[in-house]
Design an enzyme around this catalytic site. Structure first.
Site, mmCIF file in Angstrom:
data_model
loop_
_atom_site.group_PDB
_atom_site.id
_atom_site.type_symbol
_atom_site.label_atom_id
_atom_site.label_comp_id
_atom_site.label_asym_id
_atom_site.label_seq_id
_atom_site.Cartn_x
_atom_site.Cartn_y
_atom_site.Cartn_z
ATOM 1 C CG HIS A 274 33.213 9.475 26.534
ATOM 2 N ND1 HIS A 274 33.788 10.286 27.475
ATOM 3 C CD2 HIS A 274 31.936 9.921 26.393
ATOM 4 C CE1 HIS A 274 32.901 11.192 27.882
ATOM 5 N NE2 HIS A 274 31.773 10.989 27.236
ATOM 6 N N GLY B 269 23.552 8.503 26.382
ATOM 7 C CA GLY B 269 24.703 7.689 25.999
ATOM 8 C C GLY B 269 25.670 7.579 27.156
ATOM 9 C CD GLN C 213 30.560 8.982 29.920
ATOM 10 O OE1 GLN C 213 29.974 8.348 29.048
ATOM 11 N NE2 GLN C 213 30.149 10.165 30.329
ATOM 12 C CB CYS D 209 29.497 15.030 28.730
ATOM 13 S SG CYS D 209 30.437 13.541 29.076
ATOM 14 C CG LEU D 210 25.384 11.201 31.677
ATOM 15 C CD1 LEU D 210 25.041 9.721 31.735
ATOM 16 C CD2 LEU D 210 24.325 12.020 32.396
ATOM 17 C CG HIS E 15 29.447 12.699 23.295
ATOM 18 N ND1 HIS E 15 29.284 14.014 23.673
ATOM 19 C CD2 HIS E 15 29.708 12.009 24.441
ATOM 20 C CE1 HIS E 15 29.465 14.107 24.983
ATOM 21 N NE2 HIS E 15 29.707 12.900 25.471
ATOM 22 C CD GLU E 16 28.385 8.272 24.864
ATOM 23 O OE1 GLU E 16 29.293 7.896 25.614
ATOM 24 O OE2 GLU E 16 27.606 9.195 25.169
HETATM 25 ZN ZN ZN Z 1 29.993 12.082 27.396
#
Ligand code: ZN
Length: 174
Positions: free
Chosen positions: A140, A46, A51, A94-95, A136-137
């Site tokens: 963000h 995701g 991000q 998380c990236l 989660h997204e």
């Molecule tokens: Zn994340």
């Protein structure tokens, strides 16, 4: 398609609220394609536009396994309209927080309204991994990271390590 640079915590942009999009046009589709490319290359399941440094309410997700056919989902202006009382726990990463994972409890199922790749309004009922990923997204987009669900002590420890990681990366580049 081209890859974009992923923003790593700590970075103030990750704490900002993203703004809704008005239209889905070719420019936006190009961004969605680039985000998907960036996510696959990372690799991740995701990615939110913030991000890659863009404060727009846009998310790409693909939870298909490596040996399966790819099933990307593009969510423009996603809004979670229903959350189940039942919860589930996943070890999340998380990236934007590379190398860090923690068990996070979230509603097991959720229902999300969004606009798709072609500009069509849609509703999706999600459970399990997809439900967690969507939550989660969407977090963000509101400037929330998974570490915010941890104690301050644990969160500070992870962020301190990330600061150190960033410095290490700097040393190699120089
Ligand atoms: Zn994340």
């Amino acid at each position: 398609m081209s890859k974009k640079k992923i923003v790593i915590e700590p970075d103030p942009i990750l704490r900002k609220k993203s703004v809704p999009l008005d239209t889905v046009d070719d420019n936006l589709r190009k961004l969605m394609d680039d985000m998907l490319d960036t996510m696959y290359a990372a690799p991740g399941i995701g990615l939110a536009a913030v991000q890659v440094g863009i404060l727009k309410r846009l998310v790409v997700i693909d939870i298909s396994k490596e040996n399966e056919k790819k099933k990307p989902i593009f969510l423009v202006n996603p809004k979670i309209v229903l959350r189940s009382k039942k919860t589930s726990i996943y070890e999340e990463g998380c990236l934007s927080l590379p190398g860090h994972f923690a068990e996070i409890e979230r509603p097991k199922e959720c229902e999300v309204n969004y606009i798709d790749y072609h500009g069509k309004e849609r509703k999706l009922k999600a459970k399990g991994l997809l439900s967690t990923c969507i939550q989660h997204e969407v977090d963000h987009l509101d400037g929330v990271l998974f570490v915010d669900y941890l104690s301050k002590l644990k969160r500070d420890m992870i962020i301190k390590k990330l600061v150190r990681q960033k410095k290490e990366i700097g040393k190699i580049v120089i």
